[in-house]
Write an enzyme that holds these catalytic residues in place. Structure first.
Site, PDB file in Angstrom:
ATOM      1  N   HIS A  15       0.924  -1.119   0.036  1.00 44.19           N
ATOM      2  CA  HIS A  15      -0.067   0.095   0.004  1.00 44.19           C
ATOM      3  C   HIS A  15       0.919   1.247  -0.147  1.00 44.19           C
ATOM      4  CE1 HIS A  15       0.948  -0.343   4.042  1.00 44.19           C
ATOM      5  NE2 HIS A  15       0.670   1.195   4.215  1.00 44.19           N
ATOM      6  N   GLU A  41       9.153   6.550  -1.254  1.00 48.62           N
ATOM      7  CA  GLU A  41       7.703   7.171  -0.864  1.00 48.62           C
ATOM      8  C   GLU A  41       7.936   8.386  -0.033  1.00 48.62           C
ATOM      9  OE1 GLU A  41       4.762   4.740  -1.118  1.00 48.62           O
ATOM     10  OE2 GLU A  41       5.893   5.157  -2.926  1.00 48.62           O
ATOM     11  N   HIS A  72       5.901  11.707  -1.529  1.00 49.45           N
ATOM     12  CA  HIS A  72       4.717  11.508  -1.131  1.00 49.45           C
ATOM     13  C   HIS A  72       4.927  11.956   0.373  1.00 49.45           C
ATOM     14  CE1 HIS A  72       3.605   9.567  -4.538  1.00 49.45           C
ATOM     15  NE2 HIS A  72       4.172   8.270  -4.311  1.00 49.45           N
TER      16      HIS A  72
END
Length: 214
Positions: A25, A76, A80
């Site tokens: 995820h 990541e 993000h």
């Protein structure tokens, strides 16, 4: 349900990626302005050492080799996490990855799909049935993205399911009433590489690993 605040957070639960069913995820915030993301905020693996066991299990790189997991987590964070860090609840590497893990475990999307009878198989499902079942379970409308049929194929395949949150990390509809759906919206680099699009209503394939070469 609370109204969504600008710059909502997306929890992306990736159910199918390049032929491997998995539990991976991602968590990201869609910022109001690109300047809100601090790309110079360097990633330090030591800061999430207490999370590594769960990170390896629940947040793997499903696209590339697992030989250097920290490179993926670095991506990541820089792509993000530094945007999400504008929120107090996510303003450190440990908070960002830790909260992502907590949300993922709490929602238990893969387990819930199984309980709803939505399992990898040779059977087709209806997108509306999956969307309605998840909406009934979570109380909000998810976004389901698909891989379009390749040449010689007839049916789209599930590629990604998104559950969305407000800035207070409360579940919200991924598409509010009247809000247009953009093709590929929220599909960050894995989604872009996989050519994901919002699923069309109709049949969808949720193939087991041995039945897909995607």
């Amino acid at each position: 349900m609370k109204p969504a605040a600008p710059g909502h957070v997306l929890l992306c639960c990736l159910c199918l990626a390049l032929g491997s069913l998995c539990c991976a995820h991602g968590l990201w915030r869609r910022p109001d302005k690109a300047e809100e993301c601090n790309r110079s905020w360097h990633f330090h693996l030591e800061e999430i050492k207490d999370l590594l066991q769960d990170m390896k299990m629940y947040w793997p790189d499903v696209i590339h080799s697992s030989a250097n997991r920290s490179a993926f987590w670095k991506h990541e964070w820089q792509k993000h996490g530094t945007c999400a860090a504008q929120l107090d609840a996510l303003n450190s590497q440990k908070k960002y990855f830790g909260k992502g893990l907590d949300l993922y475990k709490g929602l238990a999307l893969n387990s819930m799909l199984q309980k709803l009878g939505i399992i990898p198989s040779g059977n087709y499902y209806q997108i509306a049935d999956i969307r309605d079942a998840l909406a009934g379970l979570y109380g909000v409308v998810p976004k389901i993205q698909c891989l379009l049929p390749k040449q010689g194929e007839e049916v789209q395949s599930i590629g990604q399911i998104e559950l969305c949150f407000t800035k207070d990390l409360q579940l919200r509809n991924c598409t509010e009433p009247g809000e247009p759906v953009a093709v590929g919206q929220g599909a960050q680099p894995a989604g872009a590489a996989m050519n994901l699009q919002v699923c069309e209503d109709g049949p969808v394939f949720y193939p087991p690993p041995q039945e897909t070469n995607r």
